[in-house]
Every structure is written in C-alpha cells, then in structure tokens.
Design a protein around this motif. Structure first.
Motif, PDB file in Angstrom:
ATOM      1  N   ALA A  30    -113.637   0.421 -58.458  1.00  0.00           N
ATOM      2  CA  ALA A  30    -112.478   1.043 -57.839  1.00  0.00           C
ATOM      3  C   ALA A  30    -112.839   1.705 -56.518  1.00  0.00           C
ATOM      4  O   ALA A  30    -113.916   2.258 -56.363  1.00  0.00           O
ATOM      5  N   ILE A  41    -103.710  -2.459 -58.776  1.00  0.00           N
ATOM      6  CA  ILE A  41    -103.640  -1.195 -58.059  1.00  0.00           C
ATOM      7  C   ILE A  41    -103.101  -0.166 -59.031  1.00  0.00           C
ATOM      8  O   ILE A  41    -102.288  -0.477 -59.910  1.00  0.00           O
ATOM      9  N   THR A  42    -103.546   1.073 -58.884  1.00  0.00           N
ATOM     10  CA  THR A  42    -103.133   2.112 -59.817  1.00  0.00           C
ATOM     11  C   THR A  42    -103.089   3.454 -59.105  1.00  0.00           C
ATOM     12  O   THR A  42    -103.832   3.696 -58.157  1.00  0.00           O
ATOM     13  N   ALA A  59    -101.005  -5.106 -62.196  1.00  0.00           N
ATOM     14  CA  ALA A  59    -102.122  -6.052 -62.143  1.00  0.00           C
ATOM     15  C   ALA A  59    -101.621  -7.466 -61.884  1.00  0.00           C
ATOM     16  O   ALA A  59    -100.578  -7.877 -62.402  1.00  0.00           O
ATOM     17  N   GLU A 115    -110.978  -4.234 -59.693  1.00  0.00           N
ATOM     18  CA  GLU A 115    -111.360  -5.648 -59.738  1.00  0.00           C
ATOM     19  C   GLU A 115    -111.891  -5.989 -61.133  1.00  0.00           C
ATOM     20  O   GLU A 115    -112.670  -5.230 -61.704  1.00  0.00           O
ATOM     21  N   THR A 155    -106.833  -8.447 -60.805  1.00  0.00           N
ATOM     22  CA  THR A 155    -107.001  -7.314 -59.907  1.00  0.00           C
ATOM     23  C   THR A 155    -105.792  -6.416 -60.101  1.00  0.00           C
ATOM     24  O   THR A 155    -104.735  -6.865 -60.560  1.00  0.00           O
ATOM     25  N   TRP A 209    -105.808   3.469 -56.136  1.00  0.00           N
ATOM     26  CA  TRP A 209    -107.072   2.792 -56.384  1.00  0.00           C
ATOM     27  C   TRP A 209    -106.852   1.297 -56.613  1.00  0.00           C
ATOM     28  O   TRP A 209    -105.855   0.877 -57.207  1.00  0.00           O
ATOM     29  N   SER A 210    -107.808   0.499 -56.143  1.00  0.00           N
ATOM     30  CA  SER A 210    -107.801  -0.928 -56.444  1.00  0.00           C
ATOM     31  C   SER A 210    -108.883  -1.195 -57.481  1.00  0.00           C
ATOM     32  O   SER A 210    -109.951  -0.597 -57.435  1.00  0.00           O
TER      33      SER A 210
END
Length: 375
Positions: free
Chosen positions: A211, A338-339, A322, A221, A336, A218-219
C-alpha cells in the motif's frame, strides 16, 4: 498486536508454516536449533529441555492469552488459532524480523502517542521543539482544525520529556537534545515508513506492504492483500456493511466467517450481486443478510478497462473498491484496490454521494422493492 519477544515471534512463525499442530518437544527442538544456530540433529537434550521448560512456564501461556495459539496441555501440542491478525502480511513481517533492537522498536510502536510523535517527526527536516511536537500530537488525537488546549500541551510536554522521548531515543528512533528541547527523527532500517503514515481512526487496520498513501487514500496490489483489507473492514463494522460482488470466487471461507461474526455483533449486512452463485452462497451461509440483484450493471466498465470485482462499504465511514485483472491458470484474478477511511475521506464522501438515500431503504422487506434499487 505485536509479539515483542524474539522467542515468541519464532514460535508463531514456526506455527504459521505448518498445516497441523506441533508437539511441545518438537517445537522446543526447533527453537533450540534456531537459538543456537545448529541443525536439528545437533541440538542437545539439555538445550531442548531448557527451552521446553521456558515454553511451558512463560511463552505458551503468554501467547495463549493473546489468542494467537491453541495449546492442548493433555495432548502436549500447539497450533495457531483463526485470529485475524495471523492473516495480516504486515504481522508476518513483524514476527519474522530478528534484529536485536526489534523488541524495543515494537514496544514503542505499541504506544499510540509515540507512533504519532514518530509520524510527525518523520516529516520534519529540522529538529522540532518539544512544545510544538506536543501540540501536533494533540491535534492528531483530536481534530486538525482545533487549537490544542494549552494545559493539555503543557502536560504532554512533561510526559514527552520524562517518558516518551527518552524511550524513543533509547530505541534509536529519534535523537533528543535536552538542552535545546528538540527532537529529530532517525528511523530504523527494518521499520517501514508507511507504518507511521496514519491519522487516528482513519487508517486501515493494517497498512499492507503493497500500500502507498496519497491524500489519505491507499492503493493495494495483489489478491491476498485485497482480501485482507476487505476482511478487516468486515471486522471493523459496528452497524452496517454494504457489499457488492460482480462474480463468484470472491467470497472466501474467511469472508463468510467474518460476515457471520458481524451478524452476531448485530451488524446489518446488505449484499448485491448479478451473479446467482454469489447470491445463493450468501443466502445459504449468511441467512440474515439482505440480498438483492442490482438492475444496473454500473460496476462493469467498458471492455478496454478492468472490471470492478468487490465493493465493501463499512458503517458509511470506510470503503474499498477492487478491480479484477487477468485470470491465472487456477481461475483466480489478479486484483488491485483503492481504499479510504474517515467521515471526511474523499473516497468515502464520493461513495456516500453516489449511493445517497438508497442505503436508507435497503432494509425494506419487499423483494420487489429491492429488485428496483437502481444500483
């Protein structure tokens, strides 16, 4: 939850690498081999017995109290529990670090105000005055726009001088100049900077190794990391979980278990999916969830883009979105996400505005009503 003793961290690490329980004697031999840097065959009976005595009287009871292990005293075996922290990649990194200074580092990270102090100091190029640091810490604990109470700042200044800053300096994380009353961040090679990038009550439970923070979003993976973040939102929810899944294979056993735990906490669960398999799975295993079939496939982006796979929205205060990438040979998609979290978080606000008042009507009992929800 940090395991702040090297031997205890080794115990948990050994157990996590096994698919079944381990005998107390075998565990003692393996730990003795690690301790003495020997092969298993070279471990003496005396060394193993010494470690085993320490296990029985000190470490296993302590780990059992944390809920990380299950210790069968009659069978003399030990295994891990299903504690959610054991699925956290960051926790795995914590227990596998064996630097001699690590216990001191973890002890300081376990203290909220010292974490905030490190986060503030890390972003300063020049030494920071103790009084300024105290004010910034209190602002982090409250609201960035609120001017800190002078009495509270004065009290924290004293605590910083006598307790927090000396402990952080002893751990090698900062330098503290008593004469100038200034502190400087030093950091530590094994300590990931993102562990300190947070705001109280607005940070994901685990900042995963993949992240990267940017404007409080946050991203993430990797499928495992996406699953871990989604499950952590399931665990954090106190009132409501709004979920959407576009395909089957995204609701793992751990997800189902955590959804049922949420039901036991009286959390209202609403799940939408156009995939019958997903709806049937949840209907069977989480019967208390409200389930509907979205009438608009708004989660499917144009063909040249990736497809959205999961949407998790917890308490209208935290969200994860996601996307599904290429499918591997076993039928799993790379993912992937984002949050973001916090009432004023941009991603949370966006989703809140998109869904609007529709969420307020999801508890309607009419199947026909739920089928018309324009999502």
């Amino acid at each position: 939850m940090a395991v702040r003793d090297l031997l205890r961290r080794r115990i948990v690490a050994l157990l996590l690498d096994r698919v079944s329980s381990i005998d107390e004697e075998e565990l003692a031999i393996q730990l003795a081999a690690l301790e003495e840097e020997k092969s298993l065959i070279d471990v003496t009976k005396e060394s193993a017995q010494s470690i085993r005595a320490e296990l029985l009287h000190v470490h296993l009871p302590a780990l059992e109290d944390t809920g990380l292990i299950e210790w069968d005293r009659e069978a003399k075996t030990v295994t891990t529990t299903d504690h959610p922290v054991l699925d956290d990649p960051k926790f795995r990194q914590i227990i596998e670090t064996e630097a001699t200074e690590w216990d001191g580092i973890l002890a300081n990270l376990a203290n909220q105000r010292r974490r905030i102090a490190l986060s503030v100091l890390k972003n300063r190029e020049e030494p920071m005055a103790r009084a300024d640091l105290a004010g910034r810490i209190i602002q982090h604990e409250m609201d960035e726009e609120i001017t800190p109470d002078l009495e509270a700042v004065a009290d924290l200044c004293i605590a910083l001088h006598h307790i927090h800053l000396p402990k952080l300096e002893k751990a090698g994380l900062i330098t503290y100049d008593i004469e100038t009353e200034t502190a400087t961040y030093e950091g530590y090679s094994e300590l990931d900077d993102e562990w300190l990038d947070f705001r109280l009550n607005e940070t994901p439970r685990a900042i995963l190794p993949s992240a990267h923070q940017s404007e409080n979003i946050w991203s993430i993976e990797g499928r495992d990391n996406v699953i871990a973040r989604g499950q952590s939102l399931f665990e954090q929810a106190d009132d409501e979980l709004f979920l959407m899944f576009t395909t089957d294979g995204l609701l793992e056993e751990g997800c189902i278990r955590r959804l049922n735990d949420a039901v036991d906490r009286d959390v209202d669960i609403y799940l939408g999916s156009q995939t019958p398999e997903v709806r049937d799975l949840v209907r069977e295993h989480v019967p208390d969830a409200v389930i509907w079939e979205p009438q608009m496939d708004w989660l499917n982006l144009p063909p040249k883009y990736e497809k959205v796979g999961r949407l998790v929205y917890a308490d209208r205060n935290a969200v994860m979105l996601a996307t599904l990438g290429e499918e591997d040979g076993e039928g799993f998609h790379d993912e992937t996400a984002i949050t973001g979290a916090g009432e004023n978080n941009a991603l949370v606000i966006l989703l809140r505005d998109l869904l609007g008042s529709r969420l307020d009507h999801l508890d309607a009992q009419s199947e026909d009503f739920r089928s018309q929800i324009p999502l």
